[in-house]
Structures are given as structure tokens and as C-alpha cells.
Design a protein around this motif. Structure first.
Motif, short mmCIF file in Angstrom:
data_model
loop_
_atom_site.label_atom_id
_atom_site.label_comp_id
_atom_site.label_asym_id
_atom_site.label_seq_id
_atom_site.Cartn_x
_atom_site.Cartn_y
_atom_site.Cartn_z
N ALA A 1 18.57 -9.41 8.06
CA ALA A 1 18.74 -7.99 8.39
C ALA A 1 17.53 -7.41 9.12
CB ALA A 1 19.01 -7.19 7.12
N ILE A 2 16.41 -8.11 9.08
CA ILE A 2 15.20 -7.63 9.78
C ILE A 2 15.31 -8.01 11.25
CG2 ILE A 2 12.69 -7.82 9.90
CD1 ILE A 2 12.70 -8.54 6.94
N PHE B 1 3.51 -18.91 9.59
CA PHE B 1 3.30 -18.55 8.19
C PHE B 1 2.66 -17.17 8.06
CE2 PHE B 1 0.91 -18.46 4.19
CZ PHE B 1 1.92 -18.79 3.29
N ARG B 2 1.80 -16.83 8.99
CA ARG B 2 1.18 -15.50 8.94
C ARG B 2 2.21 -14.41 9.22
NH1 ARG B 2 -4.49 -13.65 11.92
NH2 ARG B 2 -4.70 -11.65 10.80
N ILE B 3 3.15 -14.68 10.14
CA ILE B 3 4.24 -13.73 10.38
C ILE B 3 5.06 -13.53 9.11
CG2 ILE B 3 6.37 -13.34 11.69
CD1 ILE B 3 5.13 -14.92 13.99
N PHE B 4 5.35 -14.65 8.46
CA PHE B 4 6.10 -14.57 7.20
C PHE B 4 5.33 -13.79 6.15
CE2 PHE B 4 6.25 -16.58 2.96
CZ PHE B 4 7.53 -16.20 2.57
N TRP B 5 4.05 -14.10 5.98
CA TRP B 5 3.27 -13.54 4.88
C TRP B 5 2.85 -12.10 5.13
CZ3 TRP B 5 2.49 -14.78 0.02
CH2 TRP B 5 1.41 -14.22 -0.67
N LYS B 6 2.44 -11.79 6.33
CA LYS B 6 1.86 -10.48 6.61
C LYS B 6 2.87 -9.46 7.15
CE LYS B 6 -2.56 -11.28 5.70
NZ LYS B 6 -3.33 -10.49 4.70
N VAL B 7 3.91 -9.94 7.84
CA VAL B 7 4.82 -9.01 8.52
C VAL B 7 6.16 -8.90 7.81
CG1 VAL B 7 5.97 -8.49 10.70
CG2 VAL B 7 3.70 -9.54 10.72
N LEU B 8 6.84 -10.04 7.61
CA LEU B 8 8.21 -10.00 7.10
C LEU B 8 8.29 -9.86 5.59
CD1 LEU B 8 9.88 -12.71 9.37
CD2 LEU B 8 9.76 -10.24 9.70
N LEU B 9 7.44 -10.57 4.87
CA LEU B 9 7.53 -10.55 3.41
C LEU B 9 7.37 -9.15 2.82
CD1 LEU B 9 8.03 -12.56 1.11
CD2 LEU B 9 5.55 -12.72 0.83
N PRO B 10 6.44 -8.32 3.30
CA PRO B 10 6.35 -6.95 2.75
C PRO B 10 7.62 -6.13 2.95
CG PRO B 10 4.33 -7.50 3.91
CD PRO B 10 5.31 -8.60 4.22
N LEU B 11 8.40 -6.42 4.00
CA LEU B 11 9.63 -5.68 4.24
C LEU B 11 10.73 -6.03 3.24
CD1 LEU B 11 9.79 -5.89 8.15
CD2 LEU B 11 8.95 -4.00 6.74
N VAL C 1 16.95 0.60 -7.06
CA VAL C 1 17.78 1.61 -6.42
C VAL C 1 17.66 1.53 -4.91
CG1 VAL C 1 18.15 4.09 -6.16
CG2 VAL C 1 17.69 3.14 -8.43
N THR C 2 16.44 1.31 -4.41
CA THR C 2 16.23 1.20 -2.97
C THR C 2 16.97 0.01 -2.39
OG1 THR C 2 14.04 2.21 -3.20
CG2 THR C 2 14.48 0.99 -1.17
N ALA C 3 16.93 -1.12 -3.11
CA ALA C 3 17.61 -2.33 -2.62
C ALA C 3 19.11 -2.16 -2.61
CB ALA C 3 17.22 -3.53 -3.47
N VAL C 4 19.66 -1.57 -3.67
CA VAL C 4 21.11 -1.40 -3.77
C VAL C 4 21.62 -0.42 -2.71
CG1 VAL C 4 22.98 -0.57 -5.24
CG2 VAL C 4 21.19 -2.01 -6.21
N SER C 5 20.83 0.62 -2.42
CA SER C 5 21.25 1.63 -1.46
C SER C 5 21.05 1.21 -0.01
CB SER C 5 20.50 2.93 -1.71
OG SER C 5 19.11 2.75 -1.52
N GLY C 6 20.43 0.03 0.19
CA GLY C 6 20.21 -0.46 1.54
C GLY C 6 18.99 0.10 2.21
N GLY C 7 18.08 0.65 1.41
CA GLY C 7 16.88 1.22 2.00
C GLY C 7 15.98 0.20 2.67
N ALA C 8 16.03 -1.06 2.16
CA ALA C 8 15.18 -2.09 2.75
C ALA C 8 15.60 -2.40 4.19
CB ALA C 8 15.23 -3.35 1.89
N VAL C 9 16.91 -2.40 4.41
CA VAL C 9 17.39 -2.68 5.76
C VAL C 9 16.99 -1.58 6.72
CG1 VAL C 9 19.43 -3.11 7.14
CG2 VAL C 9 19.30 -4.03 4.83
N LYS C 10 17.09 -0.33 6.26
CA LYS C 10 16.68 0.78 7.11
C LYS C 10 15.20 0.71 7.46
CE LYS C 10 20.23 3.85 5.19
NZ LYS C 10 20.47 5.10 4.44
#
Length: 286
Positions: A172-173, A189-199, A277-286
Motif C-alpha cells: 500500500a506504500i 536495507f536502509r530504505i527498509f529500515w529508515k523509510v518504509l518500516l516507520p510507515l 484503531v489507526t490500523a483498522v481505520s486505514g490511517g496507515a495507508v493514508k
């Protein structure tokens, strides 16, 4: 005037009545769901001699803390608590680590037989644990891993649901984020660790909560793998107390053990409920 009319329509009597009806329906279901927990909580504050006459004594005074003080006189209870905590935390960390790495690989990387392997992983959702318990028991016996923390944690670290959940979140990212980072010669790995994983933190919080809950309440595998009393988890320990000492210790003491065992799960949920609640409501995708 148009704004006022819109406000009046939004607070129409029919809508207000409907909201109240939904509220009372939800309240009734909430009471039905919480009633057993309140019943156990009430039993834990009652003297065992009173409960032997009838469990209806929970509705009347006196109440006592003796059942909880008796917990401190039983060293095994705290040993079981420590075992459950180590197993649940270790299993949760393992699931989050492996699921995140696998989810990133399936969603972002190209490698041979990627789709086939992903389908095979999803087959794990359809295979019940009881179907592989004999083979698992023989394998861990051969490796001499029974009655150990690693033996209790390893089976739960392979989470097909966790891999599927993290794969969907990584998909979804937008891929433009990866492409922009690759243009700056940023390692994968840095893209995964620093950029995508926090999202994906809301998804990880949700997966972590469910994993911790399942590991903490697990009864089937610890019953088979832990045969020594000092390696019992809290669920196995409480069950053994009920089987061997129910008549002497009393119902109130067993209820106090159950309340004590449920506290970590309640505390974890209170701290991470916003992420769920954020995950269920789809806030992560937004």
C-alpha cells in the motif's frame, strides 16, 4: 440560512433516535462481554470459606485481599509469570522481525518463484496446529529443546498471518518512495529500515498485540513442551493448580490467579489501542 438548514438536517430527531438505539445495543453487548470478567474479579476478593457455601456470596460483603496476598507466598506463580513474559515478548519480537522482513521482500523485491512461495506461506493459514503437533514434538525432542524458552518460542514465530499483513501494508506504500531513495544511492536495507518500516508502525502494533495475546494465552504447545514445573507458563501453572489444589486453595485463590494472569494483556492493550484503531481505520495507508 443554508448552513443552518444543513445543521438542522444533520441533527434530525430520527437520526438522534437511531444513534441512541445503537448506543444502547452496543452497551448491552458490552455488558454481556464484560460480565464474566467482572464475575471472576468479584470472586477474587471473596473469602474461600464463604465461596464453598455458594458462589452467590460474591454479591455481598465482606471482601478481602487475602487471595492476592497468598500469591506472594507462592514462588512458582511468579516463576510462571516470568516464563510467560519471556516467551510472549520473545515470540512477539520474533514475529515482528520475520514478518516485516518477509513482507518487504514479497512486496518490494523481485526474486525467482516469489508468487509461488507467497502462496505456500499463505497455505499456513489453512493448516491447523493440531495437524503438525506430532511432527513438531518429535523434531523438538530430537533437538533436545523441550523445557526451554527457545523451544516454547520458536513454533509461534512462524506467522503466516503476520507475513500476509505486512506484505499488504508494504504494497500500500507508494513505490515512488523507494525510487526516490534509490536515486540517492541509498542501500535497500536502509530504505527498509529508515523509510518504509516507520510507515508500517500501526500494522506492527496491531500484529504485536495479537501475537502477544496469543502467546500469553497459549495452552496447547506449552502443555506438550514444558514438562517441568519451573518451566510452566502461567496458563499451564494455573491449570495445574486447579487440577491438584482446587479443594484446598479455593475458588477465590484461583480467580485471583486468573486476574493476575490477565493484567499484562490489559496493560499492553491500553498503551497500544490507538495504534490498533489507526490500523483498522486505514490511517496507515493514508
Amino acid at each position: 440560512m443554508a448552513v443552518l438548514s444543513k445543521k438542522n438536517r444533520s441533527f434530525s430527531p430520527d437520526k438522534l433516535t437511531s444513534n441512541r438505539a445503537l448506543f444502547w445495543i452496543a452497551a448491552v453487548f458490552a455488558i454481556v462481554m464484560i460480565a464474566p470478567a467482572l464475575w471472576v474479579l468479584g470472586l477474587s476478593f471473596k473469602d474461600n470459606t464463604l465461596l464453598m457455601r455458594g458462589s452467590e456470596a460474591v454479591f455481598s460483603a465482606p471482601y478481602t485481599l487475602k487471595n492476592y496476598t497468598d500469591l506472594f507466598h507462592s514462588s512458582l506463580v511468579f516463576r510462571w509469570f516470568l516464563n510467560s513474559m519471556v516467551v510472549a515478548v520473545g515470540q512477539t519480537v520474533g514475529v515482528l522481525t520475520l514478518s516485516s522482513l518477509a513482507g518487504y521482500a514479497f512486496a518490494r523485491l523481485e526474486f525467482p518463484f516469489r508468487k509461488t512461495i507467497f502462496v505456500i506461506v499463505l497455505f499456513g493459514l489453512a493448516v491447523p496446529e493440531q495437524a503438525v503437533i506430532i511432527a513438531r514434538h518429535q523434531m523438538f525432542s530430537w533437538l533436545n529443546m523441550h523445557n526451554s524458552y527457545l523451544g516454547l518460542m520458536l513454533p509461534g514465530m512462524s506467522s503466516a498471518f503476520g507475513v500476509f499483513l505486512m506484505t499488504q501494508f508494504f504494497r500500500a506504500i507508494p513505490k515512488e518512495i523507494d525510487e526516490a531513495a534509490l536515486l540517492d544511492n541509498t542501500p535497500r536495507f536502509r530504505i527498509f529500515w529508515k523509510v518504509l518500516l516507520p510507515l508500517t508502525m500501526p500494522a506492527q502494533a496491531t500484529l504485536g498485540i495479537f501475537t502477544f495475546l496469543l502467546a500469553w494465552n497459549d495452552y496447547w504447545w506449552p502443555l506438550i513442551s514444558a514438562t517441568k514445573k519451573d518451566m510452566y507458563t502461567l496458563t499451564i501453572g494455573i491449570a495445574s493448580s486447579q487440577r491438584n489444589f482446587a479443594q484446598t486453595e479455593g475458588l477465590g485463590f484461583l480467580a485471583a490467579q486468573a486476574v493476575f494472569a490477565s493484567l499484562p494483556v490489559i496493560i499492553v492493550y491500553i498503551f497500544f489501542q490507538r495504534n490498533i484503531v489507526t490500523a483498522v481505520s486505514g490511517g496507515a495507508v493514508k
